[in-house]
Scaffold this motif. Structure first.
Motif, mmCIF file in Angstrom:
data_model
loop_
_atom_site.group_PDB
_atom_site.id
_atom_site.type_symbol
_atom_site.label_atom_id
_atom_site.label_comp_id
_atom_site.label_asym_id
_atom_site.label_seq_id
_atom_site.Cartn_x
_atom_site.Cartn_y
_atom_site.Cartn_z
ATOM 1 N N ASN A 1 29.341 84.201 16.560
ATOM 2 C CA ASN A 1 28.443 83.212 17.158
ATOM 3 C C ASN A 1 27.713 82.391 16.117
ATOM 4 O OD1 ASN A 1 28.892 83.978 19.908
ATOM 5 N ND2 ASN A 1 27.716 85.834 19.444
ATOM 6 N N LYS B 1 32.511 98.699 27.303
ATOM 7 C CA LYS B 1 33.338 99.334 26.279
ATOM 8 C C LYS B 1 33.185 100.851 26.323
ATOM 9 C CE LYS B 1 33.231 95.347 23.301
ATOM 10 N NZ LYS B 1 33.044 94.750 21.991
ATOM 11 N N PHE C 1 18.927 98.591 13.305
ATOM 12 C CA PHE C 1 19.690 97.588 14.040
ATOM 13 C C PHE C 1 20.515 96.732 13.077
ATOM 14 C CE2 PHE C 1 20.090 93.214 15.556
ATOM 15 C CZ PHE C 1 20.884 93.434 16.660
ATOM 16 N N LYS D 1 34.265 78.950 17.238
ATOM 17 C CA LYS D 1 33.531 78.289 18.327
ATOM 18 C C LYS D 1 33.030 76.913 17.882
ATOM 19 C CE LYS D 1 32.191 82.595 20.451
ATOM 20 N NZ LYS D 1 31.177 83.471 20.987
ATOM 21 N N ASP E 1 26.541 87.530 25.870
ATOM 22 C CA ASP E 1 27.305 87.525 24.614
ATOM 23 C C ASP E 1 26.527 88.155 23.467
ATOM 24 O OD1 ASP E 1 29.351 86.318 25.912
ATOM 25 O OD2 ASP E 1 28.832 84.284 25.305
ATOM 26 N N GLU E 2 26.031 89.365 23.670
ATOM 27 C CA GLU E 2 25.242 90.016 22.616
ATOM 28 C C GLU E 2 25.044 91.469 23.034
ATOM 29 O OE1 GLU E 2 23.734 90.367 19.236
ATOM 30 O OE2 GLU E 2 23.608 88.231 19.720
ATOM 31 N N SER E 3 24.893 92.352 22.047
ATOM 32 C CA SER E 3 24.516 93.715 22.383
ATOM 33 C C SER E 3 23.143 93.702 23.049
ATOM 34 C CB SER E 3 24.450 94.571 21.122
ATOM 35 O OG SER E 3 25.747 94.809 20.652
ATOM 36 N N ASN F 1 28.253 95.472 22.412
ATOM 37 C CA ASN F 1 28.711 96.560 21.543
ATOM 38 C C ASN F 1 27.782 97.757 21.569
ATOM 39 O OD1 ASN F 1 31.003 95.166 20.488
ATOM 40 N ND2 ASN F 1 29.555 93.893 19.348
ATOM 41 N N GLU F 2 26.567 97.562 22.075
ATOM 42 C CA GLU F 2 25.606 98.656 22.100
ATOM 43 C C GLU F 2 24.572 98.414 23.200
ATOM 44 O OE1 GLU F 2 23.153 99.102 18.649
ATOM 45 O OE2 GLU F 2 22.862 101.229 18.985
ATOM 46 N N ILE F 3 24.102 99.501 23.823
ATOM 47 C CA ILE F 3 22.951 99.428 24.725
ATOM 48 C C ILE F 3 21.994 100.484 24.193
ATOM 49 C CG2 ILE F 3 22.120 99.829 27.068
ATOM 50 C CD1 ILE F 3 24.697 98.794 28.173
ATOM 51 N N ASP F 4 20.891 100.074 23.602
ATOM 52 C CA ASP F 4 19.991 101.067 23.008
ATOM 53 C C ASP F 4 19.006 101.593 24.058
ATOM 54 O OD1 ASP F 4 17.974 99.260 23.242
ATOM 55 O OD2 ASP F 4 17.456 99.203 21.119
ATOM 56 N N TYR G 1 19.893 110.382 24.508
ATOM 57 C CA TYR G 1 20.559 109.093 24.683
ATOM 58 C C TYR G 1 21.001 108.448 23.372
ATOM 59 C CZ TYR G 1 21.746 104.482 26.263
ATOM 60 O OH TYR G 1 22.428 103.327 26.495
ATOM 61 N N SER G 2 20.131 108.456 22.361
ATOM 62 C CA SER G 2 20.481 107.733 21.137
ATOM 63 C C SER G 2 19.763 108.330 19.931
ATOM 64 C CB SER G 2 20.122 106.249 21.303
ATOM 65 O OG SER G 2 19.909 105.641 20.061
ATOM 66 N N ARG H 1 23.609 98.385 11.711
ATOM 67 C CA ARG H 1 24.805 98.382 12.546
ATOM 68 C C ARG H 1 25.576 97.065 12.392
ATOM 69 N NH1 ARG H 1 26.813 96.774 16.917
ATOM 70 N NH2 ARG H 1 24.977 95.604 17.497
ATOM 71 N N ASP I 1 17.523 105.645 18.077
ATOM 72 C CA ASP I 1 16.228 105.423 18.710
ATOM 73 C C ASP I 1 15.317 106.623 18.484
ATOM 74 O OD1 ASP I 1 16.128 102.829 20.045
ATOM 75 O OD2 ASP I 1 17.844 103.545 21.169
#
Lengths: 603, 603
Positions: free
Chosen positions: B512, A542, B435, B542, A476-478, A512-515, B400-401, B438, B404
């Protein structure tokens, strides 16, 4: 967005064009009344805050003239009253005090540089739309900072009220120095200081209700109450003049040069500029956060809006104007803006008129202040800053969130023990680290299929069917640098625990993101799992994340598959279990038992 | 977790008890062979890295003896070879160089203090389980840092190879200084340095395949190739001795005191300790990150595990041991650990045996190195660090990014222009800010009801029914200080845009956490909306978040209601529209049209 599109371009650059176009006599009468009241309030305040900043009194007046015009041209709030304020004055004293001694031309020059740098920074932040940097100052940190600075400032004024020498930037140094010199107290000074303080507290708390009881109207009573500091100033000037108290050791403001604010050039000294940069940044951010929250509160009351990026430019222009007219860093003041608003200010022209009032004061009235005791100004500051102290906020924060409380206390204690700049830095760093710490250890759940559906849910919360060969996980987190390696280890450990396991399916619905760091960790995980005979698959990734993953050759060649839905993944990897679950089979005894035992553990 | 529970308590404190209990002759033969090979590789390296750190050569040997025993007692990797490494040596030179001149006892003392401080910090981080702080160093930042430092170190060694004087901590200073002194080049030194460099590059690239072609086995060929630096050392010592090159201006290592590592006490000087703290922290974190990734890679190859918190304690013990035995900061070296692993090291005892080998060298062999040219050591460093440079990683990160990539380039350019410490700080700060940036502007969607269901989905992606009186929003991020005020403004603006609007329902399924800043913003939003005749409600909050919100009195008294599901909220607030949607009515023409036009915009 759409609001900005409707605004003519010229008004987006110069908001004043908008309100000047719609200006009329009714607005002028409102603005002029507000300007008179704010000018009367601002005169003693500007002298007092200059004293707090370690600057000559006229510098306070200069900082209350042209900067207000600068703000009126570019700012977006109709009620914000810009000028010297307590916290920024203290921060100026600390910053400039590192490079020059109080009373020297270098000290004044450094204050000009500080105003210029912070003005330029504010404008740059506004034009680059980097106002979000100010949001790194969380509410508890800024509230703790204001409370701690308020008490520190109050303590720093005690020396003027006692008529003794004392110095120090932290509360510890300051109180040590006060105790050391307490024997040298000057009695006439103490009498003036104590009486002024008691009088001002009484005015603040009691005068308005009293006036209303004896028949004054709400607004008139309020205006009288706000003029308390002016009364204290007049009475103590007269006392010094007629009783010749300056000969008895009462320190007075002394001769203030008469004249309009000068055209000044901040000294150009690259080393000094560089050395003052960090302080200028802190002053800019603190001033902006303070100012924007006042402006926002007041704008909301009339259903108006302020634009944070325009506010940055407006405050920046005010500081640049201050730097070139002999002033020092300024921002929007809380009490003063509320007075301006209550007195009926309708447009930024009220600020321009106030600036005119202060300029006239600087031109004509300064000889009147020659015998003004510093103790009176100190009493003004003392009473003003103690109203900023909000101990209730500390308690509320403690009740609501221990993490926020930790950041708040770190700020307060660092301000008291080390200093104001260190306090801000400590508070911001701790809030950022605590935030990252949470997302560094994100919540993740083991999933199973809800019988008779294609849904997958947490095994700890639902009766679900799990496959013996496929481990289903949802994070439950990027995925990013702070949690990448931890998750890599966690998933690896869970995967090799059960030797029957053949596949891991990672549900990425909440990712939401994979760095780049997380990508490397995923690649490492794939390799480590491969060595253990387990393959890794992703599900429900996503769109933007998938696009990014496709850019990595090594990921594409090693990873298992990316499945559209978690059900698709399980149906492909373990069709047998999926079939059973589809038919609505109840979870096996063993799974149910595990489920119950976990509930018993309180998991 | 469960793995740790199965481990006896004594092994959790002293992991060595575990492997010593299972120790036997087979393991010993493996470990001893690895120790011999690593010792031969380590002798020239330890002398060279001491030179890089600005320390006498014997300090390199001391740092390669007892620290290895310290790590063996507490560390968790079976293959990690601890000792002086290039990057940490450079960082030591920079940190210590601020407080003392190379060659003075104060310089050596400060290096001991640095080792002690970083050892204590590593142990503290391990015991407090704060290893996550190291994860703030993202992969791109650490990779950029290593590449930039590698090139910086290579440049710093050119002076030894040319036999000239040059100094500077940044690439700019260094190259300026090199160009200035290039006329003073010493020819015999240049010949030795250039030949040694070419030879070592050849050994690295060509020798192993060559030996294999002429019939050597894989492992023997490898061992010979790794002994290249030793050959260069022997040949150049002989050259200096027989050709009397030291008289011709070739700088040599000179007399190295003979003897076991001394028992040393780091000087106790509180000011120095305090001044070295930030450098010690940076060295600890960089050393730990480097070391743990090597250890992890090697452990994975044998399906073993390393424990990051234990690694912190192990490296901490190594540094404390270094501080008390005349060494300087150490960590796990990459090339050396790979050699140790390939040579068959099975337990940390290999490290203890290597330590013995180095101690014997310090006791007996140091006279042999008297005529060793510094140019040879410089060539060893040059060849070793250029293998750390990974330009491919820069390109991969760019592809890739971009974010980064920005953090990586900030690190590299700051290392080159300002220095190593500033580089690390710049990289970490930028990655954290990017980070936060975002999550400071999170994705949020306007929701509508999917006809015939109780589901609510993004109006931009689905054909849904929206209520004219209720605005439904979903925010895909926790609400916290960095996004609180922005969301407050965004939601307010959206809510007052349409005068028919009566309610806003905020779907919190993806939230969260709501921190104290976000709570204040929510309260302010509720007030501002109330003034505009709109009320705010929450849905799908939650459990833990609801619990927290209940602790705030003012929130509870002002907010609308917290609904269990988004459907419940809409059914209560606008039953008419909900009824229609329940019956499966298609979206009205206007909504559908809006939907399509938005699609056309590419939203």
């Amino acid at each position: 967005m759409s609001g900005a599109a409707r605004t003519p371009r010229i008004e987006r650059v110069l908001p004043c064009v908008g309100w000047l176009r719609r200006y009329d006599g009714g607005l002028f009468r409102s603005d002029a009344l507000a300007a008179v009241i704010v000018t009367i309030m601002l005169i003693p305040q500007s002298l007092a805050y200059a004293l707090l900043a370690g600057l000559p009194p006229q510098v306070g007046l200069y900082a209350s003239a042209l900067p207000l015009v600068g703000y009126a041209l570019f700012g977006s709030s109709n009620a914000l009253a810009v000028g010297p304020v307590a916290v920024v004055s203290l921060m100026t004293a600390v910053a400039v005090g590192q490079f020059a001694a109080v009373g020297t031309p270098e000290y004044l020059g450094a204050a000009l540089v500080l105003a210029l740098l912070s003005g330029v920074m504010l404008i740059a932040l506004g034009l680059l739309r980097l106002g979000f940097l100010a949001s790194l100052l969380s509410h508890p940190v800024i509230s703790g900072f204001i409370t701690a600075s308020g008490i520190l400032i109050a303590a720093s004024q005690l020396k003027h009220i006692f008529g003794i020498e004392a110095s120090g930037h932290s509360l510890i140094e300051l109180s040590g120095s006060l105790i050391e010199h307490i024997g040298e107290v000057n009695l006439p000074t103490l009498v003036i200081g104590a009486l002024a303080t008691v009088f001002l507290f009484w005015v603040r708390a009691q005068l308005k209700p009293l006036l209303k009881r004896i028949g004054f109207g709400e607004r008139l009573a309020d205006s009288f109450a706000k003029a308390g500091p002016v009364a204290a100033v007049i009475v103590t000037i007269l006392a010094v003049e007629f009783l010749a108290l300056d000969a008895a050791g009462v320190k007075v403001v002394g001769t203030i040069p008469q004249g309009l604010p000068p055209i000044a050039m901040p000294p150009f000294d690259p080393d000094l500029w560089q050395a003052l940069l960090p302080s200028a940044l802190l002053i800019s951010v603190v001033g902006f956060v303070e100012s924007v929250s006042v402006a926002q509160t007041l704008a909301a009351k009339r259903r108006e809006r302020i634009q944070p990026d325009r506010e940055l430019v407006g405050l920046g222009a005010a500081n640049v104007a201050s730097a070139f007219s002999g002033g020092y860093p300024v921002t929007g003041g809380f009490a003063r803006s509320v007075v301006n608003f209550d007195a009926g200010a309708r447009t930024p022209l009220a600020g321009v008129l106030t600036a005119g009032g202060i300029a006239l004061t600087a031109l004509l009235l300064t000889p009147l202040f020659q015998h003004l005791p510093k103790a009176t100004l100190a009493a003004t500051i003392l009473v003003a800053v103690l109203s900023l102290v909000d101990l209730g906020a500390i308690k509320r924060t403690w009740v609501y969130s221990k993490k926020d409380f930790a950041a708040m206390m770190a700020t307060i204690l660092t301000v008291w023990t080390v200093g104001v700049e260190a306090g801000i830095i400590a508070g911001v760093s701790l809030s950022v680290v605590l935030f990252l710490a949470r997302s560094a250890r994100p919540h993740f759940a083991r999933l199973g299929q809800v019988p008779g559906t294609h849904h997958f849910r947490n095994v700890k919360r639902h009766e679900v069917i799990t496959s013996p060969e496929v481990l289903s996980l949802r994070i439950d987190e990027s995925l990013y640098f702070a949690n990448a390696r931890w998750l890599e280890d966690k998933i690896y450990d869970m995967a090799i625990e059960d030797p029957k396991l053949r596949h891991v399916v990672l549900n990425c619905a909440a990712v939401n993101e994979i760095d780049a760091s997380a990508l490397e960790s995923l690649e490492a995980l794939i390799e480590r799992l491969e060595a253990a005979g387990v393959s890794l698959h992703l599900a429900e990734v996503k769109g933007p994340v998938t696009d990014k993953l496709k850019r990595s050759d090594s990921f594409c060649s090693h990873a298992g598959r990316i499945y559209l839905s978690h059900y698709d993944a399980l149906a492909a990897l373990d069709p047998e279990t999926t079939d059973q679950a589809d038919k609505g089979a109840r979870p096996e005894r063993s799974t149910a038992a595990m489920h119950l035992s976990r509930k018993a553990e309180g998991a």
